[in-house]
Design a protein around this motif. Sequence first.
Motif, PDB file in Angstrom:
ATOM      1  N   GLY A 451      13.420   8.825  16.652  1.00  0.00           N
ATOM      2  CA  GLY A 451      14.116   8.223  15.518  1.00  0.00           C
ATOM      3  C   GLY A 451      13.630   8.782  14.208  1.00  0.00           C
ATOM      4  O   GLY A 451      13.494   9.987  14.045  1.00  0.00           O
ATOM      5  N   VAL A 452      13.336   7.878  13.289  1.00  0.00           N
ATOM      6  CA  VAL A 452      12.962   8.318  11.941  1.00  0.00           C
ATOM      7  C   VAL A 452      11.665   7.625  11.537  1.00  0.00           C
ATOM      8  O   VAL A 452      11.263   6.632  12.144  1.00  0.00           O
ATOM      9  CB  VAL A 452      14.065   7.967  10.906  1.00  0.00           C
ATOM     10  CG1 VAL A 452      15.319   8.762  11.174  1.00  0.00           C
ATOM     11  CG2 VAL A 452      14.352   6.470  10.917  1.00  0.00           C
ATOM     12  N   TRP A 453      11.048   8.154  10.493  1.00  0.00           N
ATOM     13  CA  TRP A 453       9.846   7.509   9.965  1.00  0.00           C
ATOM     14  C   TRP A 453      10.213   6.154   9.368  1.00  0.00           C
ATOM     15  O   TRP A 453      11.256   6.013   8.728  1.00  0.00           O
ATOM     16  CB  TRP A 453       9.208   8.367   8.863  1.00  0.00           C
ATOM     17  CG  TRP A 453       8.539   9.596   9.371  1.00  0.00           C
ATOM     18  CD1 TRP A 453       9.019  10.871   9.324  1.00  0.00           C
ATOM     19  CD2 TRP A 453       7.244   9.669   9.990  1.00  0.00           C
ATOM     20  NE1 TRP A 453       8.107  11.738   9.882  1.00  0.00           N
ATOM     21  CE2 TRP A 453       7.002  11.023  10.299  1.00  0.00           C
ATOM     22  CE3 TRP A 453       6.265   8.728  10.322  1.00  0.00           C
ATOM     23  CZ2 TRP A 453       5.836  11.457  10.912  1.00  0.00           C
ATOM     24  CZ3 TRP A 453       5.104   9.162  10.922  1.00  0.00           C
ATOM     25  CH2 TRP A 453       4.898  10.510  11.212  1.00  0.00           C
ATOM     26  N   HIS A 454       9.344   5.223   9.573  1.00  0.00           N
ATOM     27  CA  HIS A 454       9.494   3.929   8.915  1.00  0.00           C
ATOM     28  C   HIS A 454       8.774   4.029   7.567  1.00  0.00           C
ATOM     29  O   HIS A 454       7.562   4.241   7.524  1.00  0.00           O
ATOM     30  CB  HIS A 454       8.858   2.832   9.775  1.00  0.00           C
ATOM     31  CG  HIS A 454       8.580   1.587   9.006  1.00  0.00           C
ATOM     32  ND1 HIS A 454       9.580   0.742   8.589  1.00  0.00           N
ATOM     33  CD2 HIS A 454       7.420   1.075   8.532  1.00  0.00           C
ATOM     34  CE1 HIS A 454       9.040  -0.249   7.904  1.00  0.00           C
ATOM     35  NE2 HIS A 454       7.736  -0.074   7.852  1.00  0.00           N
ATOM     36  N   ASN A 455       9.524   3.894   6.481  1.00  0.00           N
ATOM     37  CA  ASN A 455       8.923   4.007   5.150  1.00  0.00           C
ATOM     38  C   ASN A 455       8.579   2.627   4.605  1.00  0.00           C
ATOM     39  O   ASN A 455       9.489   1.813   4.379  1.00  0.00           O
ATOM     40  CB  ASN A 455       9.885   4.703   4.188  1.00  0.00           C
ATOM     41  CG  ASN A 455      10.143   6.137   4.610  1.00  0.00           C
ATOM     42  OD1 ASN A 455       9.297   6.768   5.242  1.00  0.00           O
ATOM     43  ND2 ASN A 455      11.306   6.648   4.277  1.00  0.00           N
ATOM     44  N   PRO A 456       7.304   2.334   4.377  1.00  0.00           N
ATOM     45  CA  PRO A 456       6.963   1.017   3.827  1.00  0.00           C
ATOM     46  C   PRO A 456       7.626   0.810   2.462  1.00  0.00           C
ATOM     47  O   PRO A 456       7.835   1.758   1.715  1.00  0.00           O
ATOM     48  CB  PRO A 456       5.438   1.070   3.655  1.00  0.00           C
ATOM     49  CG  PRO A 456       4.972   2.243   4.425  1.00  0.00           C
ATOM     50  CD  PRO A 456       6.126   3.177   4.582  1.00  0.00           C
ATOM     51  N   GLN A 457       7.975  -0.440   2.189  1.00  0.00           N
ATOM     52  CA  GLN A 457       8.614  -0.783   0.915  1.00  0.00           C
ATOM     53  C   GLN A 457       7.560  -1.360  -0.018  1.00  0.00           C
ATOM     54  O   GLN A 457       6.495  -1.759   0.426  1.00  0.00           O
ATOM     55  CB  GLN A 457       9.649  -1.883   1.145  1.00  0.00           C
ATOM     56  CG  GLN A 457      10.544  -1.671   2.319  1.00  0.00           C
ATOM     57  CD  GLN A 457      11.704  -0.785   1.973  1.00  0.00           C
ATOM     58  OE1 GLN A 457      12.429  -1.077   1.042  1.00  0.00           O
ATOM     59  NE2 GLN A 457      11.862   0.306   2.702  1.00  0.00           N
ATOM     60  N   VAL A 458       7.926  -1.470  -1.300  1.00  0.00           N
ATOM     61  CA  VAL A 458       7.092  -2.231  -2.221  1.00  0.00           C
ATOM     62  C   VAL A 458       7.248  -3.674  -1.769  1.00  0.00           C
ATOM     63  O   VAL A 458       8.390  -4.137  -1.676  1.00  0.00           O
ATOM     64  CB  VAL A 458       7.595  -2.087  -3.671  1.00  0.00           C
ATOM     65  CG1 VAL A 458       6.773  -2.939  -4.625  1.00  0.00           C
ATOM     66  CG2 VAL A 458       7.571  -0.636  -4.078  1.00  0.00           C
ATOM     67  N   ASP A 459       6.122  -4.349  -1.484  1.00  0.00           N
ATOM     68  CA  ASP A 459       6.106  -5.693  -0.876  1.00  0.00           C
ATOM     69  C   ASP A 459       7.507  -6.301  -0.658  1.00  0.00           C
ATOM     70  O   ASP A 459       8.067  -6.977  -1.508  1.00  0.00           O
ATOM     71  CB  ASP A 459       5.255  -6.639  -1.735  1.00  0.00           C
ATOM     72  CG  ASP A 459       5.048  -7.984  -1.014  1.00  0.00           C
ATOM     73  OD1 ASP A 459       5.577  -8.141   0.099  1.00  0.00           O
ATOM     74  OD2 ASP A 459       4.351  -8.845  -1.559  1.00  0.00           O
ATOM     75  N   PRO A 460       8.115  -6.031   0.513  1.00  0.00           N
ATOM     76  CA  PRO A 460       9.500  -6.437   0.743  1.00  0.00           C
ATOM     77  C   PRO A 460       9.703  -7.951   0.682  1.00  0.00           C
ATOM     78  O   PRO A 460      10.815  -8.426   0.523  1.00  0.00           O
ATOM     79  CB  PRO A 460       9.797  -5.905   2.148  1.00  0.00           C
ATOM     80  CG  PRO A 460       8.481  -5.636   2.782  1.00  0.00           C
ATOM     81  CD  PRO A 460       7.492  -5.422   1.682  1.00  0.00           C
ATOM     82  N   LEU A 461       8.613  -8.706   0.804  1.00  0.00           N
ATOM     83  CA  LEU A 461       8.764 -10.163   0.833  1.00  0.00           C
ATOM     84  C   LEU A 461       8.477 -10.806  -0.515  1.00  0.00           C
ATOM     85  O   LEU A 461       8.648 -12.007  -0.667  1.00  0.00           O
ATOM     86  CB  LEU A 461       7.810 -10.753   1.879  1.00  0.00           C
ATOM     87  CG  LEU A 461       8.114 -10.301   3.305  1.00  0.00           C
ATOM     88  CD1 LEU A 461       7.055 -10.823   4.245  1.00  0.00           C
ATOM     89  CD2 LEU A 461       9.475 -10.811   3.736  1.00  0.00           C
TER      90      LEU A 461
END
Length: 465
Positions: A451-461
């Motif tokens: 698949g693809v890399w999972h890119n972390p988000q800026v604190d998604p919560l």
Amino acid sequence: MAYDVSDALVFFGATGDLAYKQVFPALQALAKRGHLNMPVIGVAGRSWTSEQLRDHARQSLQEHGGVDEAAFAQLAPRLTYIGGDYHAAETYQKLRQALGDAKRPLHYLAIPPSLFATVVEGLQQSGCDQNARVVLEKPFGRDLESAQELNKILTSVFPEDAIFRIDHYLGKEPVQNLLYFRFANSFLEPIWNREYIDSIQITMAENFGVEDRGKFYEEAGAIRDVVENHLLQVAALLTMEPPARGAPDAIRDAKTQVVKAMQPLSIANVVRGQYQGYRQTPGVAPDSTVETFAAVKLRIDSRRWEGVPIYIRAGKCLPVTSTEVLVELKRPPRVVFDATEPEHANYYRFRLSPDVTIALGARVKQPGEAMQGEPTELIARHIPGGDEMLPYERLLSDAMHGDQTLFAREDMVEAAWSVVDPILGNATPLHEYAPGTWGPPQANALIAGNGVWHNPQVDPLASKQ
Ligand code: NDP
């Protein structure tokens, strides 16, 4: 297990950068908890007085975490300073005197690694090594050969149970939480293997460059700086067998065993990158080939993990600053619902920094007639950033108490170097990438099979708080 507690703390490198940013805040935190009932002796090159060291400590605290007057009043009178060259016998004679009748000193070497051997020999020749413990900062060697050499010198003076090799990453609360979450819950173990897990991704992203540490970074690069140590340790915590309860050194045994089962990285399984502009950084060679980004595909030769790739990626000047782990589960069979369900729906997501999250990715049915779903996350834990015990406080306290659980053992360090040794230096091509992107596009090809890399988000919560 109970060990005897150290009765003096000597810290070499007292005037250095690490002491300023990390050690004084940790000492104040220890004093605040009433855990610093011993003399603290700083040793470094410049000719300071003890009073100057105390002023320096206060200044460090003002910049890093704040001065707690009550705790500082506990710390300051314990601080003394010895100025002298680490190559000079006289420095260690002064230290011997300052130690007085201390019976179990702890020597913390917060100094450039090139001086480790000199100081260890100085301690031995002066008798300051007697019944002492020694803590060493990372990096522990530059490759397998230098790590073995250093281990040889160290173990010729100190027994292995008196040697504490720091990887401060292991002292971090969220990293501890990985270990806890895995083995304190019964629902994970049945699925934590090649039957249910498709792949594991670990990403350590920083949205800044090397800044004023160009000279240091030129000697390191992403693989030596964070992959060989922090990220292989995270991989080991995720993949180790359950440690046998009560067995001495059980956690380190289990971790070492899995690191030994990791296949040495091959050139085909590595992508190195360098952000545009790195070569203009002060202290960096204009034709530098040091990587500021690395992506690797790792395999573990074990019954549990055969065929499960572990992707590790670390880089500077990426879009965000965050470290995340994604454990991707295999997709369910399509016989029940339609074939439009996405491939990558079920996963565990462990966000280790800057905030801490443990989440389970799941599909739930959308309201309506059709059996169609949408993604959701079940959150087991979410702590907004910054709420953790200082890693250096924990590690220094453990070392004072002789507890080696969070420190790297000789065989573990050598096993980790064996994994990265074949790809160090210029073994693989270097690709440029633009700052603010997720590294060179070649890294996408590395993971394409899963698949693809999972890119972390800026604190998604953060917006949901
Ligand atoms: P610095 O260069 O800032 O400090 C070096 C220290 O060693 C100074 O106190 C210096 O004293 C002393 N020193 C150096 N040579 C001599 C000598 N011949 N005789 C006496 N004293 C000497 O290094 P850092 O604090 O940045 O790093 C220390 C260790 O920590 C390294 O192993 C590094 O890899 C590791 N580390 C550092 C991190 C950081 O953020 N800085 C993070 C993680 C690990 P003086 O200047 O008074 O002569």
